[in-house]
Design a protein around this motif. Structure first.
Motif, short mmCIF file in Angstrom:
data_model
loop_
_atom_site.label_atom_id
_atom_site.label_comp_id
_atom_site.label_asym_id
_atom_site.label_seq_id
_atom_site.Cartn_x
_atom_site.Cartn_y
_atom_site.Cartn_z
N VAL A 173 0.88 -1.18 0.00
CA VAL A 173 0.00 0.00 0.00
C VAL A 173 0.91 1.22 0.00
O VAL A 173 1.59 1.51 0.98
CB VAL A 173 -0.93 0.00 1.23
N THR A 174 0.95 1.92 -1.12
CA THR A 174 1.89 3.03 -1.28
C THR A 174 1.14 4.37 -1.30
O THR A 174 -0.05 4.42 -1.02
CB THR A 174 2.70 2.88 -2.59
N GLY A 175 1.86 5.40 -1.65
CA GLY A 175 1.23 6.72 -1.76
C GLY A 175 2.08 7.57 -2.68
O GLY A 175 2.97 7.07 -3.37
N ARG A 176 1.82 8.87 -2.63
CA ARG A 176 2.62 9.78 -3.46
C ARG A 176 4.10 9.67 -3.09
O ARG A 176 4.42 9.34 -1.95
CB ARG A 176 2.15 11.22 -3.23
N ASN A 177 4.97 9.96 -4.01
CA ASN A 177 6.43 9.91 -3.78
C ASN A 177 6.95 8.52 -3.46
O ASN A 177 8.00 8.37 -2.85
CB ASN A 177 6.87 10.82 -2.61
N GLN A 203 -2.79 4.68 -1.23
CA GLN A 203 -3.63 5.13 -0.12
C GLN A 203 -3.69 6.65 -0.19
O GLN A 203 -3.02 7.29 0.57
CB GLN A 203 -2.98 4.67 1.19
N GLY A 204 -4.51 7.23 -1.07
CA GLY A 204 -4.55 8.68 -1.32
C GLY A 204 -4.03 9.55 -0.18
O GLY A 204 -3.07 10.28 -0.33
N THR A 205 -4.66 9.46 1.01
CA THR A 205 -4.16 10.22 2.16
C THR A 205 -3.72 9.21 3.21
O THR A 205 -4.47 8.29 3.51
CB THR A 205 -5.31 11.03 2.84
N PRO A 206 -2.50 9.40 3.78
CA PRO A 206 -2.10 8.45 4.82
C PRO A 206 -2.88 8.71 6.11
O PRO A 206 -2.59 9.65 6.84
CB PRO A 206 -0.59 8.72 5.00
N LYS A 207 -3.91 7.88 6.34
CA LYS A 207 -4.75 8.09 7.53
C LYS A 207 -4.57 6.96 8.54
O LYS A 207 -5.49 6.58 9.23
CB LYS A 207 -6.22 8.18 7.10
#
Ligand code: G1P
Length: 314
Positions: free
Chosen positions: A70-74, A118-122
């Motif tokens: 599960v990744t995100g931006r950068n 995961q658009g925003t790391p929540k």
């Protein structure tokens, strides 16, 4: 701890073999800024491999060959690392550097990795919710990348065996110094008939003073019942305003459901915490001391360095 509880065993013969693992890797790596401004914290090197490669290798060694990161931006470098790099491989092959060419190929070989953002790391709980469609309705493992477990200690094998035997969810626990328990999820436990297995009766994420039910810390390995998704979906943000896996497991543990109990495996093996700067340094030194190639020279250097340092400061 209370009286030991009889273990209710499930019909393991009818259960599918565990094959899926989820690795949350969307965190911002705040504790390592500015190194992690452009570099994902999972790519920080631990000797000669990025931290996440150890985690993927651990999952593969436990037979988990369907891995969702599960990744995100950068975080694109993560995908690059586990992909082939034909240019480097060919250049090394031309020079006859086969050993290095193998090392370039190595991360891309064991299994196909899957990725979701995961658009925003929540929080960890939210990252796991992002894996719902991929995981479906079967038990799955979760590996948090800040904790490296020594491959000789086979923690995941033990956890998957316990999950097959008892069903529900299984959490890795380690006894820590009570002064440090506020840094972890903390479990209230009751003994079972098996020495290294406990029933978890409640959990608190990062307990405040006087709130910790024990010195048993949650370390970053879980085998989860798919029922966790509904619970995660329904819980409010917890510690740090994030959706906490600890809170969802607490809710399952407190419901004392016979169908989806929560057990802990007490781990006393080698764990390397790469989550903050001091622990990261300690992990590298410990791993370097035990490294097949580097270990003997490094230990000799370290011994001389420490005795010199002691002389200077005495
Ligand atoms: C996470 C979990 C915590 C657990 C810890 C283990 O916290 O939320 O329950 O004890 O990993 O490393 P983090 O270290 O991401 O703050």
């Amino acid at each position: 701890m209370q009286r030991s509880e009889p273990l209710q065993k499930t019909e393991s013969a009818s259960l599918p073999t565990l094959s899926k693992a989820v690795i949350p890797a969307a965190g911002l790596g705040t504790r390592f800024l500015p190194a992690t401004k452009a570099l994902p914290k999972e790519m920080l090197p631990v000797i000669d491999k990025p931290a996440i490669q150890y985690v993927v290798e651990e999952a593969v060694a436990a037979g988990l060959d369907n891995i969702l990161v599960v990744t995100g931006r950068n975080k694109r470098l993560l995908e690059d690392h586990f992909d082939r790099n034909l240019e480097i491989e060919e250049a090394l092959a031309r020079k006859g550097d086969e050993a290095y060419a193998d090392q370039v190929r190595e991360p891309s070989e064991p299994v196909a990795l899957h990725y979701i953002r995961q658009g925003t790391p929540k929080g960890v709980g939210h990252a796991i919710l992002c894996a719902r469609a991929h995981v479906g309705n079967e038990p799955f493992a979760v590996l948090l990348g800040d904790d490296l477990i020594d491959p000789r200690d086979r923690l995941l094998d033990r956890m998957t065996a316990v999950q097959r035997q008892l069903g529900g969810s299984v959490v890795a626990l380690m006894e820590v110094d009570p002064h440090d328990i506020h840094l972890y999820g903390c479990a209230a436990i009751a003994p079972t008939e098996e020495g290294d297995v406990v029933r978890i009766t409640g959990l608190v994420e990062k307990p405040g003073p006087g709130e910790a039910p024990s010195a048993c810390a949650v370390i970053g390995r879980f085998v989860l019942h798919p029922g966790i998704f509904d619970v995660l979906h329904g819980i409010p943000p917890g510690h740090g305003g994030e959706i906490q896996l600890t809170d969802a497991l607490d809710s399952l543990a407190r419901s004392r459901s016979a169908r989806a109990p929560v057990h802990g495996v007490l781990f006393s093996g080698r764990r390397y915490d790469t989550g903050d700067r001091a622990d990261y340094l300690r992990s590298i030194v410990r791993l370097a001391c035990e490294h097949d190639d580097l270990g003997p020279d490094f230990r000799a250097w370290l011994t001389a360095f420490v005795s010199h340092h002691l002389q200077e400061t005495s």
